[in-house]
Enzyme design. Structure first.
Site, PDB file in Angstrom:
ATOM      1  N   LYS A   1       7.586  -1.000   6.669  1.00  0.00           N
ATOM      2  CA  LYS A   1       7.472   0.296   5.995  1.00  0.00           C
ATOM      3  C   LYS A   1       8.768   0.565   5.234  1.00  0.00           C
ATOM      4  O   LYS A   1       9.861   0.454   5.774  1.00  0.00           O
ATOM      5  CB  LYS A   1       7.183   1.415   6.991  1.00  0.00           C
ATOM      6  CG  LYS A   1       8.166   1.561   8.146  1.00  0.00           C
ATOM      7  CD  LYS A   1       7.720   2.654   9.094  1.00  0.00           C
ATOM      8  CE  LYS A   1       8.667   2.774  10.291  1.00  0.00           C
ATOM      9  NZ  LYS A   1       8.225   3.804  11.259  1.00  0.00           N
TER      10      LYS A   1
ATOM     11  N   ARG B   1      -1.407   8.928  11.799  1.00  0.00           N
ATOM     12  CA  ARG B   1      -2.179   7.712  12.023  1.00  0.00           C
ATOM     13  C   ARG B   1      -3.368   8.005  12.941  1.00  0.00           C
ATOM     14  O   ARG B   1      -3.213   8.650  13.988  1.00  0.00           O
ATOM     15  CB  ARG B   1      -1.250   6.680  12.679  1.00  0.00           C
ATOM     16  CG  ARG B   1      -1.862   5.322  12.952  1.00  0.00           C
ATOM     17  CD  ARG B   1      -1.818   4.452  11.733  1.00  0.00           C
ATOM     18  NE  ARG B   1      -2.203   3.089  12.036  1.00  0.00           N
ATOM     19  CZ  ARG B   1      -1.356   2.140  12.429  1.00  0.00           C
ATOM     20  NH1 ARG B   1      -0.074   2.410  12.597  1.00  0.00           N
ATOM     21  NH2 ARG B   1      -1.806   0.913  12.641  1.00  0.00           N
TER      22      ARG B   1
ATOM     23  N   GLU C   1       0.858  -1.178   0.000  1.00  0.00           N
ATOM     24  CA  GLU C   1       0.000   0.000   0.000  1.00  0.00           C
ATOM     25  C   GLU C   1       0.894   1.228   0.000  1.00  0.00           C
ATOM     26  O   GLU C   1       2.065   1.164   0.396  1.00  0.00           O
ATOM     27  CB  GLU C   1      -0.897   0.032   1.238  1.00  0.00           C
ATOM     28  CG  GLU C   1      -1.831  -1.145   1.380  1.00  0.00           C
ATOM     29  CD  GLU C   1      -2.608  -1.086   2.691  1.00  0.00           C
ATOM     30  OE1 GLU C   1      -2.677   0.007   3.289  1.00  0.00           O
ATOM     31  OE2 GLU C   1      -3.127  -2.123   3.113  1.00  0.00           O
TER      32      GLU C   1
ATOM     33  N   ARG D   1      -2.642   7.908  17.282  1.00  0.00           N
ATOM     34  CA  ARG D   1      -1.922   6.635  17.403  1.00  0.00           C
ATOM     35  C   ARG D   1      -1.653   6.269  18.852  1.00  0.00           C
ATOM     36  O   ARG D   1      -1.640   5.106  19.226  1.00  0.00           O
ATOM     37  CB  ARG D   1      -0.598   6.702  16.630  1.00  0.00           C
ATOM     38  CG  ARG D   1       0.077   5.359  16.464  1.00  0.00           C
ATOM     39  CD  ARG D   1       1.390   5.489  15.722  1.00  0.00           C
ATOM     40  NE  ARG D   1       2.511   5.698  16.624  1.00  0.00           N
ATOM     41  CZ  ARG D   1       3.787   5.592  16.260  1.00  0.00           C
ATOM     42  NH1 ARG D   1       4.088   5.325  15.018  1.00  0.00           N
ATOM     43  NH2 ARG D   1       4.748   5.792  17.131  1.00  0.00           N
TER      44      ARG D   1
ATOM     45  N   GLU E   1      -5.092   6.829   7.806  1.00  0.00           N
ATOM     46  CA  GLU E   1      -4.256   8.022   7.837  1.00  0.00           C
ATOM     47  C   GLU E   1      -5.143   9.259   7.747  1.00  0.00           C
ATOM     48  O   GLU E   1      -6.058   9.336   6.913  1.00  0.00           O
ATOM     49  CB  GLU E   1      -3.286   8.011   6.655  1.00  0.00           C
ATOM     50  CG  GLU E   1      -2.091   8.904   6.845  1.00  0.00           C
ATOM     51  CD  GLU E   1      -0.995   8.287   7.673  1.00  0.00           C
ATOM     52  OE1 GLU E   1       0.019   8.960   7.907  1.00  0.00           O
ATOM     53  OE2 GLU E   1      -1.148   7.123   8.088  1.00  0.00           O
TER      54      GLU E   1
ATOM     55  N   LYS F   1       2.311   4.604   1.492  1.00  0.00           N
ATOM     56  CA  LYS F   1       2.479   5.198   2.816  1.00  0.00           C
ATOM     57  C   LYS F   1       2.239   6.697   2.676  1.00  0.00           C
ATOM     58  O   LYS F   1       2.981   7.386   1.991  1.00  0.00           O
ATOM     59  CB  LYS F   1       3.879   4.928   3.373  1.00  0.00           C
ATOM     60  CG  LYS F   1       4.030   5.346   4.825  1.00  0.00           C
ATOM     61  CD  LYS F   1       5.411   5.026   5.357  1.00  0.00           C
ATOM     62  CE  LYS F   1       5.470   5.236   6.861  1.00  0.00           C
ATOM     63  NZ  LYS F   1       5.033   6.569   7.282  1.00  0.00           N
TER      64      LYS F   1
END
Length: 549
Positions: A410, A232, A225, A252, A281, A227
């Protein structure tokens, strides 16, 4: 209070993770309620006192000792609590060994602002140095002893012979001193139930990965996906006693930021065809295009948002996971099944403020590397500028709180790099108080008289190893040419000085900075002992990067 002071004193001197876990387990096992619950809250950052702040401590210690001596001591020690504890005049030091942590917490919670100074002073007069330090750490909420909330909850899970994910699952519905939690861990009560109708769930985090590590993985096992360059969030929906939908937006770390985003809350409650939670996000979308983090910052760190601000910077959630749906916990399901639930949910909502995070098609790591390097060449369109890399997720991965190794990675885009000249340095705080660890650097520009001059463009205080920190500190001490309070100016001419390779994520225009630009997340990537200062980059280089972005 003495037992709590001894605990954090020993934790501050211990670097081994297992030893710290053992200390925490022993404390939970031997300390009665509610003291251990308040200690747990303090170590996990869940205690705060509205009427007791660091500014009050500065005022109190400045009134009891020479202000210049305090300022010099604080500059050298680097820790407010430690400095004040050491400088506080001994009155009846150590006479209050019977003072309980519970009494301190509950009395400070109930005390009014005018009472707080006298209250703290009476305790500080009666405690020894370690007790004073622990009390002031409790007040400031900044322990800085290397104990994270996750480590503390891990020790708690080990004490209760539970999995840490079980602790995380119930944690955010509890309040200090956590009596039901300890009763459950000790087999004296049922598992605590979340008290919030739209609860927060501890998020799953990704491990960073580089291309070499990436190529050791099997591409068919993973999906990719984009980023996004946002923050978050979790959007949670529940139903109140009157049947009306209740929505919450969580950061987050579990902070309720709903009040700052009434536009999203209104959208969620208006589209309440489900109960549960989605992970994603938080972005700003204007005219159908995802904006940069610099634009999103206009909405961040605010308690409320005016109608004008909401209209100018409309908030948006780019959803990438479904955690719960209509009473079903989706976390144990593999990613492929959770994704199917999420796709169906977003489609049903049909909301202009909630969209599905698109996948990045790839058959090999080379294809993914090409997409990551040039997102504008993919089908992202105008959103490409808001991408900062890729997320990799195993197709069979459940949603596990924390940062497990293996399921999620990530792979951020390579940072921008420039060569800049070290100009100023300042000592750090805490364990870095003996080292110059905060560095200001600059690049060359042409002055009005045609001469090349250095212009500060940023500050950095991380990115280097402990060994490099020592090297930088020695350079600063050996090449200081001027002092401005705690700040040292170091040699920075074209022929003499030190070049630092600076990594950063992006640039933005900034009228507050002399250079006219501000960096995002600058850090020292490398020390260029080999490069003369005169060969460092020009301000024009940053202007070109800014134009390209």
């Amino acid at each position: 209070m003495k037992r709590f002071a001894d605990l954090i004193d020993r934790l501050s001197c211990e670097s081994g993770r297992n030893a710290r876990l053992r200390m925490l387990r022993d404390y939970f096992a031997t300390t009665p309620d509610p003291d251990r619950g308040y200690a747990l809250a303090a170590l996990t950052g869940d205690l705060s006192f509205a009427n007791a702040k660091p500014a009050l401590i500065r005022q109190m210690i400045s009134a009891r000792t020479d202000p210049t001596l305090f300022a010099m001591s604080y500059d050298y020690v680097g820790d407010l609590s430690e400095t004040a504890a050491l400088l506080w005049p001994d009155a009846g030091a150590g006479t209050r060994n019977d003072l309980s942590l519970t009494a301190v917490v509950e009395t400070m919670t109930a005390a009014l602002r005018p009472q707080m100074a006298d209250l703290l002073a009476s305790w500080l007069d009666d405690l020894d140095e370690t007790g004073r330090w622990a009390l002031l750490k409790l007040v400031t909420g900044s322990f800085r002893i290397g104990i994270s909330a996750r480590l503390t909850r891990t020790a708690l899970a080990q004490y209760g012979n539970r999995d840490v994910e079980e602790i995380e699952a119930v944690w955010h519905g509890l309040t200090p001193p956590y009596l039901p939690l300890f009763a459950w861990l000790e087999g004296r009560g049922p598992r605590p139930k979340p008290q919030h109708l739209a609860p927060f769930r501890s998020p799953m985090l990704a491990q960073p990965i580089n291309e070499t590590e990436l190529r050791q993985l099997n591409p068919p096992d993973f999906v990719a996906e984009w980023k996004w360059d946002g923050i978050r969030v979790q959007a949670a929906l529940g139903t109140g006693g009157d049947g009306a939908p209740i929505a919450r937006l969580w950061s987050r770390s579990g902070e309720d930021i709903s009040a700052a985003f009434p536009d999203l809350i209104a959208e969620l409650t208006g589209k309440a065809h489900f109960e549960g939670a989605i992970d994603g996000e938080l972005l700003v979308v204007q005219n159908g295009a995802v904006q940069s983090f610099n634009v999103l910052q206009q909405r961040l760190n605010r308690k409320t948002a005016s109608s004008k601000l909401q209209a100018q910077y409309p908030a948006h959630i780019r959803a990438w996971d479904a955690l719960a749906l209509n009473g079903e916990d989706l976390a144990p399901l593999p990613w492929t099944e959770r994704r199917e639930h999420l796709e169906n949910l977003v489609s049903r909502l049909n909301s202009p403020r909630i969209s599905l995070s698109p996948l990045v098609p790839f058959a090999s790591w080379d294809e993914l590397a090409a997409a990551r390097g040039a997102p504008a060449a993919t089908d992202l369109g105008v959103d490409a500028a808001a991408v900062e890399g890729c997320m990799l997720k195993r197709r069979d991965s459940p949603y596990i709180s924390g940062r497990p190794k293996g399921p999620w990675f990530k792979w951020k885009r390579d940072p921008h790099l420039i060569d800049a000249v070290l100009m100023y340095a300042q000592r750090g705080h805490g364990k870095r108080s003996s080292f110059h660890s905060d560095f200001t650097f600059g690049v060359w520009r042409t002055g009005d008289d045609g001469a090349r001059v250095l212009t500060p463009v940023g500050k950095a205080y991380f990115g280097f190893t402990d060994e490099e920190l020592g090297q930088l500190d020695r350079f600063v001490r050996a090449n200081t040419i001027n002092r401005f309070g705690p700040v040292r100016e170091v040699t920075h001419t074209a022929a003499h000085g030190l070049v630092l390779e600076i990594a950063f994520e992006g640039l933005r225009r900034s009228p507050r900075h002399k250079s006219g630009v501000a960096m995002r997340f600058p850090r020292i990537h490398r020390i260029r002992w080999d490069k003369p200062p005169g060969e460092a980059d020009e301000l024009a280089t940053l202007e070109k990067l800014l134009a390209a972005d």
